[in-house]
Scaffold this active site. Structure first.
Site, PDB file in Angstrom:
ATOM      1  N   CYS A 132      -1.705  -0.015  11.860  1.00 40.16           N
ATOM      2  CA  CYS A 132      -2.730   0.898  11.326  1.00 40.16           C
ATOM      3  C   CYS A 132      -4.088   0.225  11.213  1.00 40.16           C
ATOM      4  O   CYS A 132      -5.100   0.908  11.034  1.00 40.16           O
ATOM      5  CB  CYS A 132      -2.323   1.421   9.963  1.00 40.16           C
ATOM      6  SG  CYS A 132      -0.789   2.336  10.001  1.00 40.16           S
ATOM      7  N   HIS A 272      -8.230   4.154   5.796  1.00 43.56           N
ATOM      8  CA  HIS A 272      -7.028   4.515   6.564  1.00 43.56           C
ATOM      9  C   HIS A 272      -6.335   5.677   5.846  1.00 43.56           C
ATOM     10  O   HIS A 272      -6.108   5.634   4.635  1.00 43.56           O
ATOM     11  CB  HIS A 272      -6.108   3.302   6.660  1.00 43.56           C
ATOM     12  CG  HIS A 272      -4.791   3.607   7.301  1.00 43.56           C
ATOM     13  ND1 HIS A 272      -4.701   4.351   8.447  1.00 43.56           N
ATOM     14  CD2 HIS A 272      -3.519   3.297   6.947  1.00 43.56           C
ATOM     15  CE1 HIS A 272      -3.428   4.482   8.785  1.00 43.56           C
ATOM     16  NE2 HIS A 272      -2.694   3.853   7.882  1.00 43.56           N
ATOM     17  N   ASN A 302      -0.625  10.228   8.609  1.00 50.82           N
ATOM     18  CA  ASN A 302      -0.992   8.868   9.011  1.00 50.82           C
ATOM     19  C   ASN A 302      -0.857   8.747  10.531  1.00 50.82           C
ATOM     20  O   ASN A 302       0.247   8.823  11.061  1.00 50.82           O
ATOM     21  CB  ASN A 302      -0.061   7.893   8.296  1.00 50.82           C
ATOM     22  CG  ASN A 302      -0.334   6.446   8.627  1.00 50.82           C
ATOM     23  OD1 ASN A 302      -1.077   6.133   9.552  1.00 50.82           O
ATOM     24  ND2 ASN A 302       0.281   5.550   7.879  1.00 50.82           N
TER      25      ASN A 302
HETATM   26  N1  ACO Z   1      11.088  14.138  -0.118  1.00 48.11           N
HETATM   27  C1  ACO Z   1      11.689  14.084  -1.311  1.00 48.11           C
HETATM   28  N2  ACO Z   1      12.035  12.938  -1.889  1.00 48.11           N
HETATM   29  C2  ACO Z   1      11.759  11.799  -1.234  1.00 48.11           C
HETATM   30  C3  ACO Z   1      11.138  11.785   0.020  1.00 48.11           C
HETATM   31  C4  ACO Z   1      10.797  13.015   0.573  1.00 48.11           C
HETATM   32  N3  ACO Z   1      10.194  13.119   1.774  1.00 48.11           N
HETATM   33  N4  ACO Z   1      10.974  10.514   0.419  1.00 48.11           N
HETATM   34  C5  ACO Z   1      11.473   9.741  -0.544  1.00 48.11           C
HETATM   35  N5  ACO Z   1      11.967  10.506  -1.545  1.00 48.11           N
HETATM   36  C6  ACO Z   1      12.611  10.095  -2.797  1.00 48.11           C
HETATM   37  C7  ACO Z   1      13.182   8.707  -2.683  1.00 48.11           C
HETATM   38  O1  ACO Z   1      14.477   8.736  -2.115  1.00 48.11           O
HETATM   39  C8  ACO Z   1      13.206   8.281  -4.138  1.00 48.11           C
HETATM   40  O2  ACO Z   1      14.339   8.824  -4.760  1.00 48.11           O
HETATM   41  P1  ACO Z   1      15.205   7.925  -5.793  1.00 48.11           P
HETATM   42  O3  ACO Z   1      14.236   7.601  -6.907  1.00 48.11           O
HETATM   43  O4  ACO Z   1      16.313   8.843  -6.157  1.00 48.11           O
HETATM   44  O5  ACO Z   1      15.614   6.717  -5.023  1.00 48.11           O
HETATM   45  C9  ACO Z   1      11.971   8.960  -4.724  1.00 48.11           C
HETATM   46  O6  ACO Z   1      11.620  10.008  -3.799  1.00 48.11           O
HETATM   47  C10 ACO Z   1      10.801   8.031  -4.899  1.00 48.11           C
HETATM   48  O7  ACO Z   1      10.657   7.260  -3.706  1.00 48.11           O
HETATM   49  P2  ACO Z   1       9.508   6.186  -3.553  1.00 48.11           P
HETATM   50  O8  ACO Z   1       9.638   5.510  -2.227  1.00 48.11           O
HETATM   51  O9  ACO Z   1       9.458   5.310  -4.743  1.00 48.11           O
HETATM   52  O10 ACO Z   1       8.226   7.146  -3.578  1.00 48.11           O
HETATM   53  P3  ACO Z   1       6.722   6.749  -3.650  1.00 48.11           P
HETATM   54  O11 ACO Z   1       6.109   7.427  -4.790  1.00 48.11           O
HETATM   55  O12 ACO Z   1       6.518   5.272  -3.507  1.00 48.11           O
HETATM   56  O13 ACO Z   1       6.141   7.448  -2.326  1.00 48.11           O
HETATM   57  C11 ACO Z   1       5.484   6.806  -0.083  1.00 48.11           C
HETATM   58  C12 ACO Z   1       6.648   7.078  -1.057  1.00 48.11           C
HETATM   59  C13 ACO Z   1       4.743   8.096   0.092  1.00 48.11           C
HETATM   60  C14 ACO Z   1       6.072   6.355   1.233  1.00 48.11           C
HETATM   61  C15 ACO Z   1       4.552   5.731  -0.656  1.00 48.11           C
HETATM   62  O14 ACO Z   1       5.295   4.644  -1.109  1.00 48.11           O
HETATM   63  C16 ACO Z   1       3.530   5.234   0.356  1.00 48.11           C
HETATM   64  O15 ACO Z   1       2.620   5.940   0.746  1.00 48.11           O
HETATM   65  N6  ACO Z   1       3.619   3.955   0.777  1.00 48.11           N
HETATM   66  C17 ACO Z   1       2.625   3.310   1.637  1.00 48.11           C
HETATM   67  C18 ACO Z   1       2.606   3.834   3.050  1.00 48.11           C
HETATM   68  C19 ACO Z   1       1.552   3.062   3.842  1.00 48.11           C
HETATM   69  O16 ACO Z   1       0.445   2.891   3.425  1.00 48.11           O
HETATM   70  N7  ACO Z   1       1.927   2.510   4.976  1.00 48.11           N
HETATM   71  C20 ACO Z   1       1.000   1.583   5.646  1.00 48.11           C
HETATM   72  C21 ACO Z   1       0.446   2.051   6.844  1.00 48.11           C
HETATM   73  S1  ACO Z   1       1.604   2.641   8.021  1.00 48.11           S
HETATM   74  C22 ACO Z   1       1.534   1.660   9.472  1.00 48.11           C
HETATM   75  O17 ACO Z   1       1.038   0.596   9.508  1.00 48.11           O
HETATM   76  C23 ACO Z   1       2.265   2.216  10.690  1.00 48.11           C
END
Ligand code: ACO
Length: 345
Positions: A132, A272, A302
């Site tokens: 990214c 980003h 993204n």
């Molecule tokens: N729908 C419903 N529930 C979900 C989903 C979904 N799509 N995805 C995950 N959950 C659940 C999980 O299973 C978890 O359940 P649990 O507590 O029972 O285990 C709960 O939701 C919370 O999951 P988290 O992973 O803690 O959720 P978080 O609030 O952290 O959000 C996210 C997840 C959106 C992925 C976030 O962590 C994020 O944006 N991370 C950074 C992404 C990023 O910047 N990537 C870098 C660039 S990408 C690249 O370089 C290609």
């Protein structure tokens, strides 16, 4: 020239005595495929809800390339739009750099395929990969060729068909990504500063937070690797999130410091487009006002290396950036990698 650039700033590259030469963006363009995948569509594919996706990410829909539409096709379309704005023909291009993690194939590089598609026969062509963060890395590489007078016209593209490496059975990742491309033409523009500085960083110790296990020399494709879904990206979202905010803020602050700029002097911050919460946290820590932050992730999700390039094009088209304005790009991605760039538009 707009009010935001009326205050003074430092050009960190001036010390290299470039005799007035600048690496400026003379054209910008983007392209996203026609097909829209909404959160409602995803509700039918995995156990998720529109509400969860919007609350945790800010994304409402994303674009998906057609089966016969590849990263090089998206890149070529964005490139043609950027070239049109710059008033540059394919014959004038000296170099094409494509940033991508979804090349059409492992080799030849996607830039070569774009070179052929747009008919830029004179141009050298190569890809770079910094996930990214790729677009800022590619901009900085392209800039070196302009400032050294090696080349006069460089096309820099960020393009992705992330749908091709997305595991559509994994709700943790499939709601986040989309396809698209953005491109800029870099040229010397007299009496302009152009790309003032670019900060780039990496932490290979965190490579396993966001990666695609299969398809490389470590795990070539086999029946077993395909069965184990190793050819899709994997992410530890929570850990990636924490590091994203920290790294993006540090990079942006360093870029501003080098240019002796206050955040208030920046007309438009283009982060980003990974997650609304990351963008809000970064904006807050930098002290940026909401109206300085440009967002389009609710429509595209993204798009990795294409993300800030598409956003830059849309910000310019929306009239949010005028000639002379100062723009801050800030990125984060797999590697881990990160970067920030200050541009005098
Ligand atoms: N729908 C419903 N529930 C979900 C989903 C979904 N799509 N995805 C995950 N959950 C659940 C999980 O299973 C978890 O359940 P649990 O507590 O029972 O285990 C709960 O939701 C919370 O999951 P988290 O992973 O803690 O959720 P978080 O609030 O952290 O959000 C996210 C997840 C959106 C992925 C976030 O962590 C994020 O944006 N991370 C950074 C992404 C990023 O910047 N990537 C870098 C660039 S990408 C690249 O370089 C290609």
């Amino acid at each position: 020239m707009s009010a935001s650039s009326a205050k003074k700033f430092k050009n960190p590259r001036a010390q290299y005595n470039f005799q007035g030469r600048s690496s400026s963006i003379t054209g910008v363009g983007s392209y996203v495929p026609a097909k829209i995948l909404t959160n409602a569509d995803l509700e039918k594919m995995v156990e998720t809800t529109d509400e969860w996706i919007i609350e945790r990410t800010g994304i409402k829909e994303r674009r998906l390339a057609a089966g016969d539409e590849f990263t090089s096709d998206l890149a070529a379309r964005a490139a043609e739009r950027a070239m049109k704005m710059a008033g540059v023909t394919a014959a004038q291009l000296d170099l094409i750099i494509v940033a991508t993690i979804t090349p059409d194939m492992p080799f030849p590089n996607t830039a070569c395929l774009v070179q052929h598609k747009i008919g830029a026969r004179r141009a050298a062509a190569f890809d770079i990969e910094a996930a990214c963060s790729g677009f800022i890395h590619a901009l900085e590489v392209g800039q070196q060729f302009i400032m050294s007078r090696t080349y006069d016209t460089v096309l820099v593209i960020g393009a992705e068909k992330l749908s091709s490496i997305t595991d559509w059975k994994d709700r943790n990742t499939c709601v986040l990504f989309g396809d698209g491309a953005g491109a800029v033409v870099l040229q010397n523009r007299p009496n302009s500063h152009g790309l003032l500085t670019a900060v780039m960083g990496a932490d290979g110790g965190c490579a396993d937070l966001l990666f695609m296990p299969g398809g490389g020399s470590r795990c070539p494709a086999t029946f077993d690797s395909v069965g184990a879904r190793l050819h899709f990206l994997r992410m530890n979202g929570r850990e990636t999130y924490k590091r994203a905010v920290q790294a993006m803020c540090t990079a942006a602050e360093e870029a501003l410091r080098r240019c002796e700029l206050e955040i208030s002097q920046i007309k438009c911050v283009i982060p980003h487009q990974a997650n609304r919460r990351i963008i809000d946290a970064v904006g807050k820590r930098l002290g940026a006002k909401p109206e300085q932050m440009f967002l389009n992730l609710e429509r595209y999700g993204n798009t990795s290396a294409a993300s800030v390039a598409i956003a830059l094009d849309e910000a310019v088209a929306a009239g949010k950036i005028q000639r002379g304005d100062l723009v801050l790009l800030v990125v984060f991605g797999a590697g881990l990698t990160w970067g920030a760039a200050v541009i005098e538009w």
